[in-house]
Design a protein around this motif. Structure first.
Motif, mmCIF file in Angstrom:
data_model
loop_
_atom_site.group_PDB
_atom_site.id
_atom_site.type_symbol
_atom_site.label_atom_id
_atom_site.label_comp_id
_atom_site.label_asym_id
_atom_site.label_seq_id
_atom_site.Cartn_x
_atom_site.Cartn_y
_atom_site.Cartn_z
ATOM 1 N N ARG A 29 60.860 78.569 62.550
ATOM 2 C CA ARG A 29 59.915 77.882 61.674
ATOM 3 C C ARG A 29 60.035 76.362 61.833
ATOM 4 O O ARG A 29 59.042 75.643 61.807
ATOM 5 C CB ARG A 29 60.114 78.299 60.226
ATOM 6 N N GLN A 30 61.260 75.874 62.008
ATOM 7 C CA GLN A 30 61.453 74.437 62.213
ATOM 8 C C GLN A 30 60.814 73.997 63.529
ATOM 9 O O GLN A 30 60.118 72.986 63.583
ATOM 10 C CB GLN A 30 62.943 74.088 62.221
ATOM 11 N N LEU A 90 64.864 81.109 71.267
ATOM 12 C CA LEU A 90 63.535 81.050 70.687
ATOM 13 C C LEU A 90 62.569 81.030 71.865
ATOM 14 O O LEU A 90 62.880 80.473 72.918
ATOM 15 C CB LEU A 90 63.352 79.781 69.858
ATOM 16 N N THR A 91 61.415 81.651 71.708
ATOM 17 C CA THR A 91 60.439 81.706 72.797
ATOM 18 C C THR A 91 59.092 81.249 72.281
ATOM 19 O O THR A 91 58.576 81.793 71.306
ATOM 20 C CB THR A 91 60.322 83.137 73.357
ATOM 21 N N ILE A 92 58.511 80.256 72.950
ATOM 22 C CA ILE A 92 57.168 79.800 72.622
ATOM 23 C C ILE A 92 56.217 80.421 73.632
ATOM 24 O O ILE A 92 56.408 80.274 74.836
ATOM 25 C CB ILE A 92 57.048 78.264 72.703
ATOM 26 N N ASP A 142 57.081 73.976 63.094
ATOM 27 C CA ASP A 142 56.680 72.794 62.326
ATOM 28 C C ASP A 142 56.707 71.542 63.198
ATOM 29 O O ASP A 142 55.808 70.713 63.131
ATOM 30 C CB ASP A 142 57.588 72.593 61.107
ATOM 31 N N ASP A 143 57.753 71.399 64.007
ATOM 32 C CA ASP A 143 57.874 70.230 64.878
ATOM 33 C C ASP A 143 56.707 70.114 65.848
ATOM 34 O O ASP A 143 56.278 69.021 66.189
ATOM 35 C CB ASP A 143 59.180 70.283 65.674
ATOM 36 N N LEU A 144 56.192 71.271 66.310
ATOM 37 C CA LEU A 144 55.136 71.262 67.324
ATOM 38 C C LEU A 144 53.741 71.479 66.750
ATOM 39 O O LEU A 144 52.760 71.408 67.484
ATOM 40 C CB LEU A 144 55.421 72.344 68.372
ATOM 41 N N GLY A 145 53.631 71.803 65.473
ATOM 42 C CA GLY A 145 52.329 72.075 64.877
ATOM 43 C C GLY A 145 51.798 73.453 65.238
ATOM 44 O O GLY A 145 50.592 73.668 65.282
ATOM 45 N N ILE A 146 52.693 74.398 65.495
ATOM 46 C CA ILE A 146 52.304 75.774 65.810
ATOM 47 C C ILE A 146 52.311 76.567 64.512
ATOM 48 O O ILE A 146 53.264 76.502 63.734
ATOM 49 C CB ILE A 146 53.264 76.395 66.856
ATOM 50 N N GLN A 147 51.243 77.329 64.263
ATOM 51 C CA GLN A 147 51.092 78.050 63.007
ATOM 52 C C GLN A 147 51.799 79.400 62.989
ATOM 53 O O GLN A 147 52.291 79.832 61.957
ATOM 54 C CB GLN A 147 49.607 78.263 62.696
ATOM 55 N N ALA A 148 51.826 80.110 64.119
ATOM 56 C CA ALA A 148 52.319 81.486 64.138
ATOM 57 C C ALA A 148 53.805 81.547 64.503
ATOM 58 O O ALA A 148 54.249 80.910 65.458
ATOM 59 C CB ALA A 148 51.511 82.318 65.129
ATOM 60 N N VAL A 149 54.556 82.332 63.726
ATOM 61 C CA VAL A 149 55.973 82.593 63.968
ATOM 62 C C VAL A 149 56.157 84.099 63.841
ATOM 63 O O VAL A 149 55.689 84.699 62.881
ATOM 64 C CB VAL A 149 56.866 81.849 62.952
ATOM 65 N N ALA A 150 56.827 84.708 64.834
ATOM 66 C CA ALA A 150 56.969 86.167 64.834
ATOM 67 C C ALA A 150 58.277 86.560 65.529
ATOM 68 O O ALA A 150 58.814 85.798 66.330
ATOM 69 C CB ALA A 150 55.788 86.810 65.567
ATOM 70 N N ALA A 160 70.084 71.261 57.885
ATOM 71 C CA ALA A 160 69.178 70.931 58.985
ATOM 72 C C ALA A 160 69.568 71.729 60.229
ATOM 73 O O ALA A 160 70.738 72.004 60.472
ATOM 74 C CB ALA A 160 69.240 69.445 59.275
ATOM 75 N N VAL A 161 68.567 72.088 60.993
ATOM 76 C CA VAL A 161 68.799 72.823 62.227
ATOM 77 C C VAL A 161 69.325 71.854 63.271
ATOM 78 O O VAL A 161 68.763 70.774 63.473
ATOM 79 C CB VAL A 161 67.471 73.469 62.710
#
Length: 179
Positions: free
Chosen positions: A147-148, A170-172, A151-159, A87-88
């Motif tokens: 990715r975790q 990490l940057t949102i 998933d926690d926030l319901g965001i589809q794109a990871v780059a 787990a992260v």
């Protein structure tokens, strides 16, 4: 002999400028969205080594009639159960939350949600670059954490991160509300 310069009409200059802007937006979209939806890299037919090399497996040539040999059904090999990924540790991961929309306070609001999910918000601000969708960007080696978080926030794109982003966090990047 008098030399004359070619002067393009204004509409031609505007058309060329528009094409350049559209091409830049398309390239930015490709960078942000990455590979196709299932995450598999898109390969062209010309880049496939199998398409350019002859088959290494020889094709058996037909011979006279032969009796088919009885074949045994092979026993399925036992498969090892893989250990789940650890787990992260969300509290040890710094997250920057950046607003790329015109909605005031969006980064602050999502930052509060990031904290509620157990992550550590290191920075909240605005993003001046382009983003096609809400995206979690990650520095090298931190994709699983990104990715975790997504998933926690319901965001589809990871780059991967792009120029101007922290190489440690990490940057949102937000273009709209997170559901």
């Amino acid at each position: 002999m008098t030399r004359r310069a070619l002067v393009l009409p204004t509409w031609a200059l505007l058309a060329v400028g528009g094409v350049v802007v559209l091409a830049g937006a398309w390239l930015a979209w490709l960078v942000v969205t990455g590979p196709d939806d299932d995450g598999a890299p898109v390969a062209s037919a010309s880049s496939s080594p199998a398409a350019s090399e002859p088959s290494a497996t020889p094709t058996p040539e037909p011979t006279g009639t032969t009796e088919p040999e009885p074949s045994e059904t092979p026993e399925p090999e036992p498969t090892e159960t893989s250990e789940p990924e650890p787990a992260v540790d969300r509290t040890s991961v710094q997250v920057s939350v950046l607003n790329a929309s015109r909605t005031q306070g969006l980064a602050r609001t999502v930052g509060q949600r990031v904290t509620a999910e157990g992550w550590t918000v290191g920075a909240v601000g605005n993003w001046r670059g382009y983003s096609a969708a809400n995206t979690v960007h990650y520095p090298q080696g931190r994709e699983a954490q990104a990715r975790q978080l997504a998933d926690d926030l319901g965001i589809q794109a990871v780059a991967p991160i792009v120029n101007g982003m922290s190489g440690q966090r990490l940057t949102i990047v937000l273009v709209g509300p997170v559901s």
